[in-house]
Structure formats: C-alpha cells, structure tokens
Enzyme design. Structure first.
Site, PDB file in Angstrom:
ATOM      1  N   GLU A 494      14.996   4.878  -0.509  1.00 31.34           N
ATOM      2  CA  GLU A 494      15.913   6.028  -0.386  1.00 31.34           C
ATOM      3  C   GLU A 494      16.885   5.833   0.782  1.00 31.34           C
ATOM      4  O   GLU A 494      18.048   6.200   0.703  1.00 31.34           O
ATOM      5  CB  GLU A 494      15.109   7.320  -0.230  1.00 31.34           C
ATOM      6  CG  GLU A 494      14.411   7.702  -1.536  1.00 31.34           C
ATOM      7  CD  GLU A 494      13.518   8.923  -1.400  1.00 31.34           C
ATOM      8  OE1 GLU A 494      12.569   8.855  -0.596  1.00 31.34           O
ATOM      9  OE2 GLU A 494      13.767   9.934  -2.074  1.00 31.34           O
ATOM     10  N   GLU A 514       5.841   6.679  -5.255  1.00 29.55           N
ATOM     11  CA  GLU A 514       5.313   8.010  -4.942  1.00 29.55           C
ATOM     12  C   GLU A 514       4.462   8.590  -6.071  1.00 29.55           C
ATOM     13  O   GLU A 514       3.407   9.185  -5.831  1.00 29.55           O
ATOM     14  CB  GLU A 514       6.455   8.984  -4.617  1.00 29.55           C
ATOM     15  CG  GLU A 514       7.031   8.830  -3.230  1.00 29.55           C
ATOM     16  CD  GLU A 514       8.064   7.720  -3.110  1.00 29.55           C
ATOM     17  OE1 GLU A 514       8.211   6.923  -4.080  1.00 29.55           O
ATOM     18  OE2 GLU A 514       8.723   7.646  -2.065  1.00 29.55           O
TER      19      GLU A 514
HETATM   20  N1  COA Z   1       2.635   4.178   5.124  1.00 31.17           N
HETATM   21  C1  COA Z   1       1.671   3.874   6.018  1.00 31.17           C
HETATM   22  N2  COA Z   1       1.051   2.677   6.058  1.00 31.17           N
HETATM   23  C2  COA Z   1       1.435   1.759   5.158  1.00 31.17           C
HETATM   24  C3  COA Z   1       2.425   2.005   4.196  1.00 31.17           C
HETATM   25  C4  COA Z   1       3.040   3.284   4.204  1.00 31.17           C
HETATM   26  N3  COA Z   1       3.999   3.618   3.347  1.00 31.17           N
HETATM   27  N4  COA Z   1       2.558   0.903   3.436  1.00 31.17           N
HETATM   28  C5  COA Z   1       1.700  -0.017   3.910  1.00 31.17           C
HETATM   29  N5  COA Z   1       1.030   0.502   4.958  1.00 31.17           N
HETATM   30  C6  COA Z   1       0.012  -0.161   5.776  1.00 31.17           C
HETATM   31  C7  COA Z   1      -1.266  -0.391   4.986  1.00 31.17           C
HETATM   32  O1  COA Z   1      -2.080   0.777   4.975  1.00 31.17           O
HETATM   33  C8  COA Z   1      -1.882  -1.526   5.769  1.00 31.17           C
HETATM   34  O2  COA Z   1      -2.514  -0.990   6.933  1.00 31.17           O
HETATM   35  P1  COA Z   1      -4.016  -1.479   7.341  1.00 31.17           P
HETATM   36  O3  COA Z   1      -3.851  -2.969   7.606  1.00 31.17           O
HETATM   37  O4  COA Z   1      -4.304  -0.668   8.561  1.00 31.17           O
HETATM   38  O5  COA Z   1      -4.878  -1.170   6.155  1.00 31.17           O
HETATM   39  C9  COA Z   1      -0.679  -2.330   6.239  1.00 31.17           C
HETATM   40  O6  COA Z   1       0.456  -1.463   6.111  1.00 31.17           O
HETATM   41  C10 COA Z   1      -0.430  -3.572   5.408  1.00 31.17           C
HETATM   42  O7  COA Z   1      -0.397  -3.193   4.040  1.00 31.17           O
HETATM   43  P2  COA Z   1      -1.364  -3.812   2.911  1.00 31.17           P
HETATM   44  O8  COA Z   1      -1.595  -2.751   1.879  1.00 31.17           O
HETATM   45  O9  COA Z   1      -2.555  -4.444   3.538  1.00 31.17           O
HETATM   46  O10 COA Z   1      -0.414  -4.961   2.369  1.00 31.17           O
HETATM   47  P3  COA Z   1      -0.382  -5.511   0.877  1.00 31.17           P
HETATM   48  O11 COA Z   1       0.578  -6.628   0.900  1.00 31.17           O
HETATM   49  O12 COA Z   1      -1.760  -5.738   0.371  1.00 31.17           O
HETATM   50  O13 COA Z   1       0.266  -4.302   0.015  1.00 31.17           O
HETATM   51  C11 COA Z   1       1.858  -2.583  -0.493  1.00 31.17           C
HETATM   52  C12 COA Z   1       1.557  -3.890   0.262  1.00 31.17           C
HETATM   53  C13 COA Z   1       3.251  -2.135  -0.085  1.00 31.17           C
HETATM   54  C14 COA Z   1       1.853  -2.819  -2.000  1.00 31.17           C
HETATM   55  C15 COA Z   1       0.822  -1.504  -0.139  1.00 31.17           C
HETATM   56  O14 COA Z   1       0.693  -1.435   1.254  1.00 31.17           O
HETATM   57  C16 COA Z   1       1.233  -0.120  -0.603  1.00 31.17           C
HETATM   58  O15 COA Z   1       1.041   0.215  -1.760  1.00 31.17           O
HETATM   59  N6  COA Z   1       1.788   0.701   0.298  1.00 31.17           N
HETATM   60  C17 COA Z   1       2.225   2.031  -0.009  1.00 31.17           C
HETATM   61  C18 COA Z   1       3.645   2.004  -0.478  1.00 31.17           C
HETATM   62  C19 COA Z   1       4.091   3.383  -0.879  1.00 31.17           C
HETATM   63  O16 COA Z   1       3.481   4.047  -1.681  1.00 31.17           O
HETATM   64  N7  COA Z   1       5.218   3.814  -0.305  1.00 31.17           N
HETATM   65  C20 COA Z   1       5.792   5.072  -0.592  1.00 31.17           C
HETATM   66  C21 COA Z   1       5.244   6.046   0.342  1.00 31.17           C
HETATM   67  S1  COA Z   1       5.832   7.642   0.000  1.00 31.17           S
END
Ligand code: COA
Length: 672
Positions: A494, A514
């Site tokens: 966004e 989301e």
């Molecule tokens: N908010 C807060 N923390 C987040 C985040 C977010 N939007 N996206 C990733 N992180 C954090 C993870 O919780 C993780 O923290 P940890 O090591 O303390 O567990 C760290 O960033 C690394 O992410 P990780 O999930 O281990 O990496 P990955 O490569 O396996 O996966 C994603 C990457 C982006 C696919 C996955 O983190 C994810 O689905 N994130 C959420 C994305 C999302 O929904 N964004 C919209 C939010 S409204």
C-alpha cells in the site's frame, strides 16, 4: 578526508568479489555456527574449519549435519539444498589448508597471546589479498593486529550467538583498516541476511559493553537479592534474565575476563564482581516461572539495572562507540532486550531517567554519566536510515527483525524525513527502499494488531494514523519512488502504491495477505489501484480476495511497476533516475467516482487453495464497491479505514491474527 560510509551498507557497491574459500579457525562454540551461516548464505562457498583437535572438528561437522537435517525436517531447506550446504565443508588441523582462502575468520579462545600466534601462522600462509577477521567479543583490533605484516586487511567481525541465526555482526572500524575492507564486510553481511553494525575499537565494542556490565551489575546485586529474584525483575526488560543467560553460555569466566579488560583500561568501577569467579552455575528458574520479589527489593534491583543500562548507553553515544539507532536495534536483536535502552529512556522520561542516573552515580561512583541533555541521545529516526545520492534522499526501512514491517510511529518517521527535506530546493525527491535483500516491507506490524481486535473505532483510527504518510504523498509536489528490493506485502504494498512510481528487482513480488489473517488492507489497497490502473481490476480483485501474488514482471506488464532491475545497484540507479524524470511532472490521482467491476468470489480460498473467511471477503467486496462510488478520494479512503475497523471486530480476525502469532494455520471454518 575519506567519505563517510553510507547508512545503508548496500548503497556503496564493493569492488571486491564474493569470497570463494573461507577459513574458520576454532571449531568450538561459535566457529561452526559462523561456518553454517556462510554455507547457507552462499552454498557454493568452500569452508574449512581449523582446530588443533581433530575431535573438535569431527564434532563440529556432525553438528552442522544436524543443523541441515533439522532445517530439512522443518521445511526450511530442500534436501538438495541441504546437500549443497554440507558439500565443500572440510575440517583440518593443518594451517596449510588455509592457503587458498580469501577470508579467514578467527573464532578461537579469548586469549591475546594465542590469537597473536594464530594470526602469525595464518598470515604466513594466506595471499596478500586475503582478508583476516577476528570474532573476539572484547579485545580491541589495535591490540589484536599489532604484529600483522598487513594490518589494513584485518578487523574484528563480532557475531552473536547463535551465529547462524542471530543477524547482528559488529564490524569494527579501527584506524588502520582499509576503508574498502569495511565497505566490503558491511556490504557482504547485509547482502547475506546479516545486520552489520559499525562500532569503534574500544574494549568490548558496543553491545558487549551493555551485556557484560548488565551481567556484572546483576552479580554485584547478589549482596541483597538472589539470582532468581534479580532475573525475575530483569525480565521486565529482557526475554531471559542475566543469570539464566550466563548459565546457558557458561558465561561467568567471560564476564570476569571482559570486565577486567574494561577495568584495566577505563577504571575500577568496571572490576568484575568477585562472586563470578567462585560460582559455576546460578540457581535461577526458567524465564516463564518468575520468582516472587517484595516491592521494595524489586524497586532497588530495577533502579540499579536501569542505572547501568542508561549509564552505558550515554557513554557509548558520548564516545561515539556506536550509533543511537544501532544501539537500540542491537540490544533488541542481538541481546534479547524487549526494547532498546534509548527507547526505555524515552518512555521513562527525562525526569525519571535523570533521577535514576543520579542514584546510580551515588551507588556506583565512577560509572559514566550523561555529558549533555538526555533528549539529545535519542536517534532522529530509529527505524530508518537516510542517505543521499545526487539530490535524492534515499530512505531505507530498517526493521530486520520483522522484515521491515511498518507501524504507525515508523510511517510518521518517514513522514518526518520527507517534511524535513521537501521544501529544500537542493532536494529533488525521495526513494524508499527496504533494508537487506529479502524484503521491501512485509506489511503492517502484525504484533500491534491484537490490541486493536474487538474495537472498531480504535482499529479504524489506527488505519487513519498509519495513513498520514500516504495522504501526504498524494499531495506532494516532489516525487517519491518505491524501490522494491524484495517482497512488498500488505501495508508495504500500500505504501508502494501511493508512491509516485515503482521500480522493482526482477525477483521482487507483491501480495495482499491480509485476507489470510482474517483482516483486510485498510490503507488504500481497496481504493488506489482501481484509480491508478483501472484496466487491471481483475488482478487487484484476486490480490484482495484470494491473496494472489503479483510478480515484479507481471506488475510491470500491467503498469504497476515502471522499471525492472537486475540487481540492487541497478534498482537504486533506476529509482534515482525516475525521481529526476518525474520532478515537476506529478499527476494527481482520480478524485471522484470510478467504475470498478464487482468483486465476486466463487470460493473462499487462497490462490493456492488455503481456506479463507467468507465474511472477510464479503467486507472486502463491499468496501471496494463503496469506495468506487465515493464522491471523493478522501471519502473512498475513509471507507477503507472503517472496513478495517469492522474486520477487526470479527471472529475471523481473532483467529487469523492468533494463528500468525502462534505460527499455525488459521481455521476459518468456525468463524465464517
Ligand atoms: N509483522 C510483524 N512481524 C513480521 C511480519 C509482519 N508483517 N512479517 C514477518 N514478520 C516477522 C516474523 O514473525 C519473523 O519473526 P520471528 O523470527 O520473531 O518469528 C520474522 O519477521 C521473519 O519472518 P519469517 O516468517 O521467519 O520469514 P519467512 O521467510 O519464513 O516468511 C513471510 C516470510 C513474509 C511469508 C511471513 O513472515 C509472513 O507471512 N509474514 C506476514 C506478512 C503479512 O501478512 N503482511 C501483511 C500484514 S497486514
């Protein structure tokens, strides 16, 4: 005079190529973990572990095999990738095996004489171009490398346990090191997923000055409290108390050694607590079972611990040992503090902090005290780095612990930087990029969502607050370009949508996840794309309602991305060129009603088949429709904020957010 280093390490390209063969000396605790990080980051690399004991090498290689097996079991590595990680990984007791190394990392016991011998043995074998670094946590580079034939190729790279996962590496910028060496190391670490923090060459560098003195202060407090009581009080600030961590790391002798080093160099107030020499293990419970502590005792322990934390922090900044934002970030990421010490200081306020420091000065004479007003120690923008190329400000989002996820204060920080410079005739525009190579921004910080659940007006207001920056972008006269260096998700996408153009690395991708969390993107994604790229409405429908991914290439085909880049350097070059091309030519977004085809979804599932919430998809479809029919852009955006508020009150949101935070798949069956 040498030019200052850019704040974002990737902005200064390094002429030095990637290493091909790295030697790691010391197969004990941290050396093998460093080797594992290197091999997972660069699987084709050759790594040789050197130790005087073959048994240590065998144990280290077995440990690395276990790491790789575990990564395969947990789905973090494919079996073929694990094979590659374990290939070209050797051990030797013979320093001759280092002859072809282009980088040797010393990770042996903390003993200056031993390290001198190791460096002499190593330098006698490696080529003139090879880099030599030490993983010491305390010994200054000036002492370590005093006997080297070519000290300019050497410095300290201080990793934190566990080195294969903990991203922080202190890179010591000492006077005799080549600038090109420091540039290369920072660039290399940042490009391979680490968080390099530049630190001055003083005993214990930056972060261990905090950690060692925190532990030493805890040991000095044992006169009046037990280890369990002290750990329990400390847990207000850290995930695990100092004694628990010392037990884990067998750390008592280390504190004795490092605090003796600081005491000898800087004064008796650093002398280690005598009890650290006589105790092997502390009696203290696991972090989840804190002990009962009387309020009076709690207050005494708390004030002393905060005292040492604040005293060390002001000293680090007064002596230029490290940067304010790095100090906070390093304490959180490397040392497990819940907040950085400067964040704590800000929360306590100047009056409380001054009172605590004054009390600490009385109880611990000699300990450093602030040299200026406390407010001046705060970083100007804790989650951003700001650089300049030509007349363009480059704003880097830096929250590596959350893939650069945004929260309201962070968007306000970006807005602050823009406001500070947008009326400056010497600034043509801005580029926003993410730190590292993986993410532009992983969206809004999900950790902040639980407090919004069930409160529609608070959630809608949070969306409005996060939008202050975006609304400002809509009205700007100077261009802001999003440089997508990796994933751009949710609120990150966004933000990119509201920039005046987007350039992306070919490997970047975009998504609105989301709906998979049982919520919806409330700060523009249901409004802006339909006004900017009306012909691509079906793509945005699929992104909103099915969390479909959009590759950089596809985004370029529909006009969402303006330029594609092969690598980071090209990305920044293209982004800066776009700023110049758009200067004085910004076009406003469609303001009135727009025509958007209905968003109909046959089945509540993601593009890859995972279950979604039908009620959330219903809210999204209604918001897209109502925003299109809204008489003004502002009214359309308001539809999005309110829809976010409504979604936050659903059972689906409760389930989706909880599932993310508990690292499990959500079950939207019962929530609808
Ligand atoms: N908010 C807060 N923390 C987040 C985040 C977010 N939007 N996206 C990733 N992180 C954090 C993870 O919780 C993780 O923290 P940890 O090591 O303390 O567990 C760290 O960033 C690394 O992410 P990780 O999930 O281990 O990496 P990955 O490569 O396996 O996966 C994603 C990457 C982006 C696919 C996955 O983190 C994810 O689905 N994130 C959420 C994305 C999302 O929904 N964004 C919209 C939010 S409204």
């Amino acid at each position: 005079m040498t030019a200052p280093l850019p704040a974002n390490p990737l902005l200064e390209p390094s002429a030095r190529p990637l290493p091909r063969h790295v030697g790691v000396i010391g197969a004990g605790a941290i050396g093998p973990d460093i080797a594992y990080y290197l091999k997972t980051a660069l699987p084709a690399l050759s790594v040789t572990l050197i130790d005087i004991r073959q048994a240590a090498i065998d144990a280290a290689l077995a440990r690395l095999r276990e790491y790789a097996d575990k990564a395969v079991t947990r789905g973090k590595l494919k079996p073929e990738a694990a094979e590659e990680v374990l290939a070209n990984l050797h051990g030797s007791t013979d320093y001759d095996a280092l002859a072809t190394c282009d980088w040797v990392i010393e990770a042996a016991t903390e003993n200056l004489a031993l390290k001198h011998r190791i460096f002499a043995d190593t330098e006698a074998r490696i080529g003139d171009d090879a880099v030599l670094t030490s993983n010491t946590s305390s010994l200054p580079a000036a002492r370590l490398f005093s006997n080297l034939r070519r000290p300019e190729r050497a410095t300290v790279t201080h990793f934190f346990a566990p080195a294969w996962r903990n991203p922080v590496v202190e890179v010591i910028d000492w006077p005799r090191a080549d600038r090109a060496l420091i540039v290369w190391l920072r660039h290399f670490f940042c490009a391979t997923g680490k968080l390099p923090l530049i630190t001055r060459d003083v005993p214990c560098f930056m972060l261990d000055r905090v950690f060692d003195n925190w532990c030493n202060e805890a040991a000095l407090l044992l006169d009046g409290a037990s280890a369990a009581e002290i750990d329990s009080v400390a847990q207000e600030f850290v995930h695990a108390g100092p004694f628990f961590v010392l037990n884990l790391a067998h750390g008592n002798p280390i504190i004795v050694e490092t605090n003796t080093l600081q005491a000898d160099a800087e004064g008796e107030h650093y002398r280690p607590a005598p009890i650290l020499r006589s105790v092997e293990r502390w009696v203290t419970p696991a972090p989840k079972q804190p002990a009962d502590v009387t309020p009076e005792k709690r207050a005494c322990i708390r004030e002393r611990l905060l005292g040492v934390l604040l005293s060390q922090s002001v000293d680090i900044l007064d002596r230029g040992i490290g940067e304010a934002a790095d100090l906070d970030l390093g304490c959180r990421v490397a040392l497990g503090f819940k907040q950085g010490p400067l964040e704590l200081m800000r929360e306590l306020g100047d009056a409380q902090s001054s009172r605590m420091l004054a009390r600490f000065a009385q109880e611990r004479p000699g300990m450093p005290m602030p040299q200026r007003a406390l407010g001046t120690y705060q970083p100007s923008a804790s989650d951003l780095l700001v650089d300049a190329i030509d007349s363009v400000k480059i704003i880097t989002l830096r929250r590596p612990e959350a893939l650069n996820a945004l929260h309201d204060q962070m968007t306000d920080q970006i807005l602050g930087v823009i406001r500070r410079h947008e009326d400056d005739p010497a600034v043509t525009g801005f580029v926003i990029v993410g730190y590292g190579t993986k993410a532009f921004c992983a969206g809004a910080d999900i950790g902040r969502f639980p407090s919004l659940l069930g409160n529609a007006s608070a959630a809608a207001q949070y969306a409005r607050d996060c939008s202050r920056l975006l609304v400002h972008l809509d009205a700007m006269r100077k261009p802001v370009i999003a440089a997508l260096n990796g994933m751009a998700l949710g609120g990150g996408f966004e933000l990119a949508l509201r920039c005046h153009a987007r350039v992306a690395q070919r490997s970047a991708w975009m998504q609105l996840p989301e709906v998979t969390l049982g919520i919806l993107p409330g700060i523009g994604a249901m409004v802006v794309p339909y006004r900017r790229w009306p012909n691509a409405a079906p793509v945005f429908h699929a992104m909103l309602a099915r969390a479909a991914r959009l590759s950089a290439r596809s985004a370029s085909a529909i006009g969402v991305v303006d330029d594609l880049a092969d690598d980071f350097d090209a990305l920044i070059r293209l982004a800066v060129a776009r700023v110049h091309a758009l200067a004085g030519r910004l076009e406003p977004m469609a303001q009135g009603r727009v025509v958007v085809p209905p968003l109909d979804v046959a089945e509540a599932r993601t593009a890859d088949g995972r279950m979604l919430s039908a009620s959330i998809i219903g809210l999204i479809a209604a918001a897209v429709r109502d925003a299109a029919a809204a008489p003004t852009l502002a009214a359309a955006l308001e539809v999005g904020y309110r829809a976010f508020g409504a979604a936050a009150c659903t059972a689906a949101a409760r389930e989706g957010i909880a599932a993310f935070l508990e690292h499990r798949e959500p079950d939207f069956g019962p929530t609808g």
